[in-house]
Scaffold this motif. Structure first.
Motif, PDB file in Angstrom:
ATOM      1  N   ASP A 412      -5.645  -0.040  10.671  1.00  0.00           N
ATOM      2  CA  ASP A 412      -4.927   1.128  10.153  1.00  0.00           C
ATOM      3  C   ASP A 412      -3.473   0.784   9.820  1.00  0.00           C
ATOM      4  O   ASP A 412      -2.970   1.138   8.741  1.00  0.00           O
ATOM      5  CB  ASP A 412      -4.979   2.256  11.191  1.00  0.00           C
ATOM      6  CG  ASP A 412      -4.288   3.513  10.700  1.00  0.00           C
ATOM      7  OD1 ASP A 412      -4.725   4.086   9.682  1.00  0.00           O
ATOM      8  OD2 ASP A 412      -3.291   3.923  11.332  1.00  0.00           O
ATOM      9  N   SER A 413      -2.798   0.075  10.731  1.00  0.00           N
ATOM     10  CA  SER A 413      -1.384  -0.254  10.489  1.00  0.00           C
ATOM     11  C   SER A 413      -1.244  -1.248   9.345  1.00  0.00           C
ATOM     12  O   SER A 413      -0.273  -1.188   8.570  1.00  0.00           O
ATOM     13  CB  SER A 413      -0.744  -0.808  11.763  1.00  0.00           C
ATOM     14  OG  SER A 413      -1.360  -2.017  12.161  1.00  0.00           O
ATOM     15  N   ARG A 415      -3.201  -1.434   6.687  1.00  0.00           N
ATOM     16  CA  ARG A 415      -3.393  -0.703   5.429  1.00  0.00           C
ATOM     17  C   ARG A 415      -2.121   0.041   5.028  1.00  0.00           C
ATOM     18  O   ARG A 415      -1.732   0.052   3.854  1.00  0.00           O
ATOM     19  CB  ARG A 415      -4.563   0.269   5.551  1.00  0.00           C
ATOM     20  CG  ARG A 415      -5.925  -0.410   5.606  1.00  0.00           C
ATOM     21  CD  ARG A 415      -7.052   0.587   5.449  1.00  0.00           C
ATOM     22  NE  ARG A 415      -8.342  -0.047   5.586  1.00  0.00           N
ATOM     23  CZ  ARG A 415      -9.053  -0.077   6.710  1.00  0.00           C
ATOM     24  NH1 ARG A 415      -8.568   0.529   7.799  1.00  0.00           N
ATOM     25  NH2 ARG A 415     -10.226  -0.677   6.768  1.00  0.00           N
ATOM     26  N   LYS A 416      -1.459   0.693   6.001  1.00  0.00           N
ATOM     27  CA  LYS A 416      -0.226   1.416   5.698  1.00  0.00           C
ATOM     28  C   LYS A 416       0.843   0.459   5.159  1.00  0.00           C
ATOM     29  O   LYS A 416       1.519   0.751   4.168  1.00  0.00           O
ATOM     30  CB  LYS A 416       0.295   2.123   6.953  1.00  0.00           C
ATOM     31  CG  LYS A 416      -0.551   3.295   7.412  1.00  0.00           C
ATOM     32  CD  LYS A 416       0.037   3.916   8.674  1.00  0.00           C
ATOM     33  CE  LYS A 416      -0.807   5.106   9.132  1.00  0.00           C
ATOM     34  NZ  LYS A 416      -0.282   5.681  10.403  1.00  0.00           N
ATOM     35  N   ILE A 419       0.046  -0.881   1.604  1.00  0.00           N
ATOM     36  CA  ILE A 419       0.357   0.093   0.556  1.00  0.00           C
ATOM     37  C   ILE A 419       1.857   0.035   0.225  1.00  0.00           C
ATOM     38  O   ILE A 419       2.264   0.062  -0.935  1.00  0.00           O
ATOM     39  CB  ILE A 419      -0.065   1.512   0.984  1.00  0.00           C
ATOM     40  CG1 ILE A 419      -1.595   1.611   1.015  1.00  0.00           C
ATOM     41  CG2 ILE A 419       0.517   2.560   0.039  1.00  0.00           C
ATOM     42  CD1 ILE A 419      -2.106   2.907   1.605  1.00  0.00           C
ATOM     43  N   ASN A 420       2.683  -0.048   1.278  1.00  0.00           N
ATOM     44  CA  ASN A 420       4.131  -0.166   1.057  1.00  0.00           C
ATOM     45  C   ASN A 420       4.470  -1.432   0.277  1.00  0.00           C
ATOM     46  O   ASN A 420       5.292  -1.410  -0.649  1.00  0.00           O
ATOM     47  CB  ASN A 420       4.879  -0.187   2.392  1.00  0.00           C
ATOM     48  CG  ASN A 420       4.814   1.119   3.149  1.00  0.00           C
ATOM     49  OD1 ASN A 420       4.804   1.141   4.380  1.00  0.00           O
ATOM     50  ND2 ASN A 420       4.748   2.229   2.433  1.00  0.00           N
ATOM     51  N   GLU A 484      10.543   2.933   4.862  1.00  0.00           N
ATOM     52  CA  GLU A 484       9.155   3.136   5.291  1.00  0.00           C
ATOM     53  C   GLU A 484       8.433   1.796   5.452  1.00  0.00           C
ATOM     54  O   GLU A 484       7.661   1.597   6.395  1.00  0.00           O
ATOM     55  CB  GLU A 484       8.420   4.003   4.274  1.00  0.00           C
ATOM     56  CG  GLU A 484       6.997   4.354   4.710  1.00  0.00           C
ATOM     57  CD  GLU A 484       6.284   5.242   3.705  1.00  0.00           C
ATOM     58  OE1 GLU A 484       5.134   5.636   3.979  1.00  0.00           O
ATOM     59  OE2 GLU A 484       6.874   5.544   2.645  1.00  0.00           O
ATOM     60  N   ASN A 488       6.829   0.639   8.945  1.00  0.00           N
ATOM     61  CA  ASN A 488       5.414   0.311   9.096  1.00  0.00           C
ATOM     62  C   ASN A 488       5.218  -1.167   9.416  1.00  0.00           C
ATOM     63  O   ASN A 488       4.285  -1.531  10.139  1.00  0.00           O
ATOM     64  CB  ASN A 488       4.652   0.681   7.822  1.00  0.00           C
ATOM     65  CG  ASN A 488       4.491   2.181   7.665  1.00  0.00           C
ATOM     66  OD1 ASN A 488       4.487   2.922   8.643  1.00  0.00           O
ATOM     67  ND2 ASN A 488       4.366   2.638   6.432  1.00  0.00           N
TER      68      ASN A 488
END
Length: 517
Positions: A412-413, A415-416, A419-420, A484, A488
């Motif tokens: 999950d982390s 993927r975040k 994306i950034n 962000e 992340n």
């Protein structure tokens, strides 16, 4: 009314000294502009590097000119002695910082194994004095920041003293003596040269490269012996075993890995990828089978080369490779033809560079045939027929134990953060085809690659050195997106640390040591 000196003298610096002063000032001003406003001209960072060499040369020439030909003009003695001593100390500090800043910049590039040709002149090649060492590079970068901002403060103080104190308050001729209109006299600066020079500072070691080579060959042959090049079970056994023998010492270091490039002698000239040692062993070294045969040679760049006889597993399923090596047919063929993995080692026994080569022997290769892969469609990661993510060897489920409770949080982390990175255009250069733009490539296109490089990537983003445009100039990132991304990224780092700690506490093989160990 023209200013006069307190004692009536009106001497000036000679034309050469005045030229040195103002050319140096303009070059330093240009360097600060190029560094603080990257992209103000195309290729601004490369120009900044080149101007650093020019500033260093000018300062050295100015010191030599003062020593051989110059004399200091008499500006009078009415000033308090403490002010005169302070002015001399400031001048010495200016010269020291002007010499130190370019040297630190050059050493920073050396520690990152970045090739530098001043003003793009290919036949001007700086000597190699440091091999790839990312922690040292970041330390040097920190020192350079301190030096350049101290230099900026001193320049402003120097200018204020000349304009406000001498020209406005005292109304003497100090400022006019360095203006280009005055072409007589000598040099007014009492300079002291303080050159930053990295000392070896290393004690003699008792590292026995021949013993290490023999141990490495035996360990790799035990974990990854010869087998059918398409044997998945043998590949799995190799991945489990590699890194548990004498080669375990490489797992926390960063290693440069690339292909055979015999025409490029210096490490900084070679196109290589930057890998953390554990990733390099688990995903790249495990793709070879080893016979135990080794040889030790001296390399042209002064390092010692340990060649380990090795043959490539070219019949594995596509998801067993870190990425499709066949994206470039010549690269896939080079992997297939390789018969040695060669490790370049320094005198302390640290591997700084490794590469595949076909300069060894095929005597133990056995039956072997070329494998053709489907045309590469540009996907570094993909889904197989059952919907599973590929390449499987790059997933966190392969990096950690299957029962590690942090796997879902890691996915999950990641993927975040991914994306950034995509939104900030940070990944475009950091995929296997990125060598078109950079010699030293950090890959980010898979979970394992990103995990191994996260510290370096966040450091580069914080320092505004990433991403870059087509001219290698840093591009600005939207303030909110940058915040962000860093948030992340730090969260991803924390979960990685938690997953590593779980592996250690449960005594899992090849668990990564705690940070700083």
């Amino acid at each position: 009314m023209r200013p006069t000196q307190a004692d009536g003298a009106a001497e000036s610096y000679d034309a050469v000294s005045i030229a040195f002063h103002w050319i140096t000032f303009l070059l330093v001003l240009a360097m600060f502009t190029l560094a603080l406003v990257p992209g103000v001209v195309k290729g601004s960072i490369e120009l900044h590097k080149s101007l650093g060499f020019a500033v260093f040369a000018l300062v050295v020439l100015r010191i030599l000119w003062r020593a051989l030909r110059g004399r200091a003009p008499d500006h009078g003695t009415a000033e308090p002695i403490l002010l005169r001593l302070g002015a001399k100390a400031a001048h010495m500090a200016l010269y020291a910082l002007l010499l130190t800043a370019p040297v630190l910049g050059w050493l920073y590039l050396e520690a990152k194994a970045i090739d530098v040709h001043p003003f793009g002149i290919s036949w001007i090649e700086m000597p190699s004095v440091i091999y790839y060492d990312r922690p040292l590079a970041m330390a040097i970068y920190g020192w350079k920041q301190v030096v350049v901002y101290a230099l900026l403060a001193l320049i402003l103080l120097h200018a204020a003293a000349a304009i406000v104190y001498h020209s406005i308050i005292r109304k003497d001729a100090v400022l006019h003596s360095m203006l280009p209109r005055r072409w007589r006299g000598g040099v007014a600066v009492l300079a002291a040269l303080a050159v930053f020079a990295p000392g070896s500072g290393r004690a003699e070691t008792s590292f026995d490269v021949n013993a290490f080579a023999a141990g490495l060959g035996a360990s790799l042959a035990k974990s990854c012996p010869m087998a059918d090049p398409g044997d998945i079970a043998a590949h799995d056994a190799c991945r489990r075993g590699i890194g548990t023998g004498i080669e375990a010492g490489m797992r926390t270091d960063f290693i440069l890995f690339g292909g055979q490039q015999s025409t490029k002698h210096w490490l900084k000239d070679k196109k290589t990828s930057v890998f953390r040692g554990d990733l390099f062993q688990d995903m790249y070294m495990s793709l070879y089978m080893y016979t135990g045969k080794v040889r030790v040679q001296q390399a042209p760049d002064g390092l010692t080369t340990v060649g380990v006889q090795a043959y490539f597993r070219n019949k594995l399923p596509a998801g067993r490779y870190p990425y499709p090596f066949w994206h470039a047919p010549a690269k896939w063929l080079a992997y297939e033809k390789a018969n040695e993995i060669r490790f370049r080692m320094n005198n302390d026994g640290k591997v700084v560079f490794a590469y595949r080569a076909d300069v060894g022997s095929d005597e133990n290769r056995g039956p072997y045939e070329h494998v053709e892969h489907p045309y590469f469609l540009g996907e570094w990661m993909w889904r197989d027929n059952s919907g599973g993510a590929q390449p499987v060897v790059t997933l966190f489920s392969e990096m950690y134990s299957q029962d590690n409770p942090n796997l879902a949080a890691l996915d999950d982390s990641y993927r975040k953060m991914a994306i950034n990175f995509r939104d900030a255009d940070c990944t475009v250069c950091h995929q296997p085809e990125g060598h078109r733009k950079m010699n030293k490539l950090t890959l980010l296109q898979t979970p394992y690659h990103a995990a191994a490089a996260i510290d370096a990537v966040l450091d580069e983003v914080r320092a505004d050195k990433m991403p870059v445009d087509d001219y290698d100039d840093p591009k600005s990132i939207d303030t909110e997106l940058k915040a962000e991304l860093l948030k992340n990224g730090e969260a991803f780092k924390q979960i990685l640390a938690t997953a590593d700690a779980w592996e250690r506490s449960n005594n899992r093989p090849k668990a990564r040591p705690a940070s700083g160990h």
